[in-house]
Motif scaffolding. Structure first.
Motif, mmCIF file in Angstrom:
data_model
loop_
_atom_site.group_PDB
_atom_site.id
_atom_site.type_symbol
_atom_site.label_atom_id
_atom_site.label_comp_id
_atom_site.label_asym_id
_atom_site.label_seq_id
_atom_site.Cartn_x
_atom_site.Cartn_y
_atom_site.Cartn_z
ATOM 1 N N THR A 91 0.820 -1.214 0.000
ATOM 2 C CA THR A 91 0.000 0.000 0.000
ATOM 3 C C THR A 91 0.859 1.271 0.000
ATOM 4 O O THR A 91 0.320 2.372 0.125
ATOM 5 C CB THR A 91 -0.893 0.025 1.254
ATOM 6 N N PHE A 92 2.153 1.129 -0.140
ATOM 7 C CA PHE A 92 3.042 2.292 -0.059
ATOM 8 C C PHE A 92 2.641 3.414 -1.026
ATOM 9 O O PHE A 92 2.630 4.584 -0.627
ATOM 10 C CB PHE A 92 4.492 1.868 -0.304
ATOM 11 N N PRO A 93 2.294 3.114 -2.290
ATOM 12 C CA PRO A 93 1.946 4.222 -3.202
ATOM 13 C C PRO A 93 0.766 5.056 -2.687
ATOM 14 O O PRO A 93 0.861 6.293 -2.671
ATOM 15 C CB PRO A 93 1.584 3.483 -4.505
ATOM 16 N N LEU A 94 -0.303 4.416 -2.265
ATOM 17 C CA LEU A 94 -1.456 5.197 -1.802
ATOM 18 C C LEU A 94 -1.159 5.855 -0.451
ATOM 19 O O LEU A 94 -1.581 6.989 -0.202
ATOM 20 C CB LEU A 94 -2.706 4.304 -1.705
ATOM 21 N N ASP A 95 -0.432 5.142 0.403
ATOM 22 C CA ASP A 95 -0.058 5.739 1.694
ATOM 23 C C ASP A 95 0.753 7.020 1.467
ATOM 24 O O ASP A 95 0.576 8.014 2.169
ATOM 25 C CB ASP A 95 0.772 4.742 2.523
ATOM 26 N N THR A 96 1.626 6.970 0.486
ATOM 27 C CA THR A 96 2.459 8.133 0.187
ATOM 28 C C THR A 96 1.610 9.260 -0.400
ATOM 29 O O THR A 96 1.754 10.425 -0.028
ATOM 30 C CB THR A 96 3.569 7.746 -0.809
ATOM 31 N N PHE A 97 0.696 8.891 -1.300
ATOM 32 C CA PHE A 97 -0.140 9.909 -1.951
ATOM 33 C C PHE A 97 -0.978 10.660 -0.907
ATOM 34 O O PHE A 97 -1.041 11.898 -0.926
ATOM 35 C CB PHE A 97 -1.055 9.240 -2.980
ATOM 36 N N VAL A 98 -1.633 9.906 -0.025
ATOM 37 C CA VAL A 98 -2.523 10.587 0.929
ATOM 38 C C VAL A 98 -1.713 11.396 1.950
ATOM 39 O O VAL A 98 -2.189 12.416 2.452
ATOM 40 C CB VAL A 98 -3.491 9.601 1.640
ATOM 41 N N LYS A 99 -0.500 10.951 2.223
ATOM 42 C CA LYS A 99 0.347 11.735 3.136
ATOM 43 C C LYS A 99 0.773 13.035 2.452
ATOM 44 O O LYS A 99 0.685 14.114 3.048
ATOM 45 C CB LYS A 99 1.585 10.925 3.538
ATOM 46 N N ALA A 100 1.197 12.910 1.199
ATOM 47 C CA ALA A 100 1.719 14.081 0.487
ATOM 48 C C ALA A 100 0.622 15.071 0.115
ATOM 49 O O ALA A 100 0.875 16.275 0.023
ATOM 50 C CB ALA A 100 2.459 13.622 -0.771
ATOM 51 N N ASN A 101 -0.590 14.564 -0.098
ATOM 52 C CA ASN A 101 -1.645 15.442 -0.613
ATOM 53 C C ASN A 101 -2.737 15.798 0.392
ATOM 54 O O ASN A 101 -3.509 16.720 0.156
ATOM 55 C CB ASN A 101 -2.296 14.793 -1.834
ATOM 56 N N PHE A 102 -2.811 15.077 1.467
ATOM 57 C CA PHE A 102 -3.841 15.392 2.471
ATOM 58 C C PHE A 102 -3.224 15.677 3.840
ATOM 59 O O PHE A 102 -3.514 16.694 4.453
ATOM 60 C CB PHE A 102 -4.868 14.255 2.579
ATOM 61 N N LEU A 103 -2.364 14.766 4.300
ATOM 62 C CA LEU A 103 -1.846 14.908 5.664
ATOM 63 C C LEU A 103 -0.870 16.079 5.777
ATOM 64 O O LEU A 103 -1.021 16.940 6.652
ATOM 65 C CB LEU A 103 -1.171 13.599 6.112
ATOM 66 N N ASP A 104 0.107 16.100 4.895
ATOM 67 C CA ASP A 104 1.131 17.142 5.022
ATOM 68 C C ASP A 104 0.585 18.550 4.771
ATOM 69 O O ASP A 104 0.797 19.449 5.579
ATOM 70 C CB ASP A 104 2.309 16.840 4.085
ATOM 71 N N PRO A 105 -0.161 18.772 3.682
ATOM 72 C CA PRO A 105 -0.608 20.157 3.441
ATOM 73 C C PRO A 105 -1.783 20.598 4.314
ATOM 74 O O PRO A 105 -1.877 21.755 4.664
ATOM 75 C CB PRO A 105 -0.997 20.142 1.963
ATOM 76 N N TYR A 106 -2.698 19.683 4.631
ATOM 77 C CA TYR A 106 -3.940 20.108 5.304
ATOM 78 C C TYR A 106 -4.172 19.435 6.654
ATOM 79 O O TYR A 106 -5.200 19.658 7.283
ATOM 80 C CB TYR A 106 -5.158 19.795 4.416
ATOM 81 N N ASN A 107 -3.247 18.584 7.075
ATOM 82 C CA ASN A 107 -3.419 17.826 8.321
ATOM 83 C C ASN A 107 -4.693 16.981 8.284
ATOM 84 O O ASN A 107 -5.446 16.912 9.264
ATOM 85 C CB ASN A 107 -3.432 18.765 9.534
ATOM 86 N N VAL A 108 -4.948 16.360 7.152
ATOM 87 C CA VAL A 108 -6.128 15.509 6.981
ATOM 88 C C VAL A 108 -5.687 14.060 6.882
ATOM 89 O O VAL A 108 -4.800 13.734 6.086
ATOM 90 C CB VAL A 108 -6.894 15.880 5.690
#
Lengths: 451, 405
Positions: free
Chosen positions: B45-62
């Motif tokens: 699941t690394f690709p999706l885990d990375t995507f959601v971290k880079a696009n939701f968690l890091d910029p918006y804390n989501v």
């Protein structure tokens, strides 16, 4: 007053001195969360350690209802990269082997929990809130209500078995380690074939279960939810349903009920098939047995409710002595001799009236029309078999034919008397049994279960 | 007396000592794991885990949770996780049709302040068997949005995606905004007396439109009405929005009937000028059957009476014009977005529509057989690999496979 105040002072001092007694510094060198993460890693490693994967005995619910109460086998291969392959063959995979990959993790929201946390069609069909195909009820919103997350209640390093407890429904689902290189489809096919052989739909399928000093009849093993009732009890009044699954481990077939069977102090849940003994032997106590019928069971089987409803064929092809053959062949000549348009077809044997009556039914043709007549005997158990007596026709036609066809009368009257009954083949799938006249060993014949 | 005083004093000192004796201790490490673990590059699941971290968690804390956490769902319901592949699509589409749009017009800070902290994706639908209804999504305290039905996501079916995800996202996001900045109180008075908290699910959308609600669910409460107006306006394409307003401009009536007898009813209509006058059959969840139709002048036999020019004579006796009411509500919502959050809901709507449907070089929508063209399932012009837009968006996830060990 001073005494009261002094007491108060002493009590307060004691309180001050004991305020921290309960604390232990550095009992653990890591936080609870860190320790849980470690536990997750340990169980992840242990599940992934089986190169051949695991076979899961899965029970959606602790229920005796159709479909949701049955057990289902699922083969699982857990990879270190958190990919899991789940394979199964059941009514919901179209009775064909089907496997699918998805994600698995050991999470720690309720202790170590095995979670199949992305969709896997093979696994999650038992959890999805959709109507169950083939059942009468509308289960939309409920479905099977089975778990896809399981608390790991036991999984030792290198263990052959692990026990999982469904997080919501609380069913216990066992994992058994499979040898490296196991072909899931072949493994499940092998078990299917074993079950078909042992508990065939065309077999009599009434087994005997002995646990401690108690004996039970097991009715309907081929129907996934057998009725297990005391041998001296009643099939309906004492009905106890319990489902089971068969797995294979170390080259042996293991039959494990969902819950332990037996009342009183001794119970047994799992049995291993012993080919030499043709019986499933209890794992806890080898004296506990699940076995098929043996010849000595037949007198009771044929004279109680147990055997009612099963029809047995008597045919020319069945093994029989010359004396019986001659009497049976007489039917073929006797009917047309009585009336040219009459042709004898076939004969069957069955019991009725809670095993108090035996019936011989004969079908024949008059021209192109099919007809049948039946004859009733009283049937009673003896030490080695049964006694047939008091032959009567079931109606006027029966009486009329018996009185006018001597060969028919001879055939029916020859059955009167005491017979020794013996099983032919495995008692797990009683397909045929032999009747031998106690008075005349030259009179012997075999009856076959009608499909 | 003095001795007594001393003893009392000592006792008090001792007790105070008792109470404070532990107060100086170091609190020690948190019971929560505060370690920031790197993503596992060996995990499938690394690709999706990375995507959601880079696009939701890091910029918006989501936290975009696609591995369903049942403790974070309704434990009383039977729900199943979403498939990995569907989660990939939903994650990329959430960014494309929601976060990127708001970021463009409302800004990063707006999203950081107002975005939910958790998006929880559920694969199965969420049924309410007792009520005979289905929950499309849930927003909890402005913190979390739960999306159901992800396993049936299909980029070829924008209507389904809007109903289950993007309408729901904008709807639930609207609740979060409503909890942040109060909406105009005048909105609550427009349909006062017409809200139907218990029976809304038995009323067809068309009838609700006629009463001034964009959907039947909007008629359940004014707070739902508010966010249904905003989410419907943003996600419904122009054709559907105009159709809805047209439906809302009529008055509707219903006739009780029985199951099976609707065919007799239809056959009895000697002047079926159009289906709106003949009516629509609907069986409610409690088994009641009704025919809903537009109110028009009829004779004693219930047949439509035409005017001298052969036109149907529509009735407007209730004094309610659903179309005007909906537009009045939209105007208040538009003002609320502008005044409270500083951006235009029309801009957001246009952007969402242009991302969903094909436009020409001038930004005008392209129609085929009178319908808009799905942009997501269409090949991207100039893409050397001939990929659809959905495939290009998914590549934003799958590109991280290269980083896997």
């Amino acid at each position: 007053m001073n005494k009261i105040l002094a007491s108060l002072f002493i009590a307060a001092s004691a309180f001050a001195l004991t305020g921290c007694v309960g604390e232990e510094d550095d009992l653990f060198d890591k936080s609870a969360a860190e320790r849980l993460n470690e536990v997750s890693g340990i169980y992840t490693q242990r599940l992934a350690s089986s190169e051949g994967g695991w076979i899961m005995e899965y029970y959606p619910q602790n229920s005796t209802e159709e479909a949701v109460g049955y057990g289902y086998l699922m083969a699982c291969k857990f990879d270190k990269n958190h990919e899991v392959t789940v394979g199964a063959k059941n009514a919901y995979t179209g009775s064909q082997y089907k496997e699918e990959t998805s994600i698995w993790e050991v999470i720690t929201d309720n202790g170590p929990v095995l979670s199949f946390n992305t969709r896997n069609d093979v696994m999650h069909i038992f959890s999805q809130p959709l109507d169950i195909p083939g059942t009468e009820d509308d289960e939309l919103g409920r479905g099977f209500e089975g778990d896809y997350e399981f608390t790991i209640t036991s999984l030792e390093e290198g263990a052959e078995h692990a026990m999982l407890k469904g997080k919501k429904r609380g069913t216990y689902n066992r994992l058994t380690r499979l040898p490296a290189g196991t072909d899931f489809a072949a493994y499940i096919d092998d078990i299917d074939e074993f079950c078909r052989t042992m508990f065939p739909t065309e077999g009599a399928n009434e087994l005997r279960l002995v646990i401690g000093n108690k004996s039970y009849n097991v009715d309907g093993m081929n129907a996934k939810m057998p009725n297990i009732y005391p041998s001296d009890g009643d099939k309906v009044i004492d009905k106890e349903l319990e489902t089971y699954l068969v797995t294979k481990h170390d080259g042996k077939y293991c039959l494990r009920f969902r819950s332990p069977i037996g009342k009183g102090e001794e119970t047994e849940q799992e049995f291993i098939y012993d080919e030499a003994a043709d019986a499933f032997v209890g794992v806890e106590n080898p004296n506990n047995l699940l076995r098929g019928l043996v010849s000595s069971d037949l007198p009771v089987y044929l004279t109680t409710d147990s055997g009612v409803g099963i029809v047995w064929n008597i045919t020319r092809m069945n093994p029989a002595t010359n004396k019986f053959d001659q009497l049976f062949e007489g039917l073929y000549t006797g009917f047309p001799a009585y009336n040219k348009s009459y042709t004898f077809n076939s004969a069957t044997f069955a019991t009725s009236e809670n095993g108090k009556a035996a019936n011989i039914s004969l079908s024949y043709k008059v021209g192109r029309s099919s007809k049948a007549v039946s004859y009733r005997y009283d049937i009673a158990a003896t030490e080695t078999g049964v006694t047939l007596s008091n032959l009567t026709g079931n109606n006027k036609d029966s009486e009329n034919l018996m009185n006018n066809i001597p060969e028919l009368k001879a055939f029916l009257e020859a059955l009167i008397g005491e017979h020794t009954t013996t099983l032919e083949g495995s008692g797990f799938a009683v397909k045929s049994m032999r009747f031998t006249s106690k008075a005349d060993a030259n009179y012997s014949f075999v009856i076959n279960r009608k499909k | 007396m003095k001795a007594t005083y001393r003893i009392v004093l000592l006792a008090m000192v001792a007790m105070v000592t008792g109470f404070v004796s532990c107060s100086d201790d170091d609190l020690g490490p948190s019971i929560f794991d505060t370690t920031e673990y790197p993503l596992d590059r060996t995990a499938i699941t690394f690709p999706l885990d990375t995507f959601v971290k880079a696009n939701f968690l890091d910029p918006y804390n989501v936290r975009f949770i696609y591995k369903m956490e049942d403790v974070g769902s309704d434990m009383a319901k039977n729900l199943t996780p979403a498939s990995y592949e569907k989660s990939v699509k939903l994650a990329t589409l959430s960014k494309y049709l929601w976060y990127d749009v708001y970021e463009k017009y409302a800004g990063v800070e707006f999203l950081k302040e107002n975005s939910p902290r958790i998006i929880h994706v559920i694969g199965s639908k969420s049924y309410n068997p007792t009520q005979g209804t289905e929950t499309l999504g849930v927003a909890e305290g402005g913190i979390k949005i739960t999306l159901y039905g992800a396993d049936e996501l299909d980029e070829n079916n924008i209507d389904y995606m809007n109903k289950y995800f993007f309408h729901t996202m904008h709807h639930e996001f609207g609740h979060i905004l409503d909890q942040t900045k109060l909406h105009p109180s005048a909105f609550n008075l427009i349909s006062s007396g017409h809200y139907n908290a218990m029976g809304w699910s038995d009323v067809p959308d068309s009838v609700s439109n006629g009463l001034g609600f964009v959907t039947s669910y909007a008629s359940s409460a004014y707070s739902e009405d508010l966010v249904e107006v905003s989410s419907t306006y943003i996600t419904a394409d122009t054709l559907k929005w105009i159709d809805m307003l047209n439906t809302a401009s009529y008055e509707w009536e219903y006739i009780d009937t029985e199951y099976g007898s609707e065919f007799e009813f239809y056959n009895a209509q000697e002047t079926p000028f159009n289906i709106d006058t003949v009516g629509y059959f609907k069986q409610t969840d409690n088994g009641d059957c009704k025919i809903y139709r537009k109110a028009c002048k009829r004779d004693a036999d219930d047949h439509v009476v035409l005017d001298e020019e052969g036109n149907i004579q529509w009735l407007h006796d209730s004094g309610i014009n659903g179309r005007d009411i909906i537009l009045e509500k939209l105007e208040l919502v538009r003002k609320w977005f502008n005044d409270s959050f500083g951006f235009s809901i029309d801009d957001v709507r246009r952007e969402v529509q242009q991302r969903q449907y094909l436009t020409d070089a001038d930004g005008n929508f392209v129609y085929k057989n009178g319908k808009l063209i799905n942009r997501l399932s269409r090949k991207v012009e100039g893409d050397e690999q001939g990929r659809t837009l959905m495939e290009v968006l998914n590549e934003e996830v799958y590109k991280f496979k290269e980083l896997m060990k």
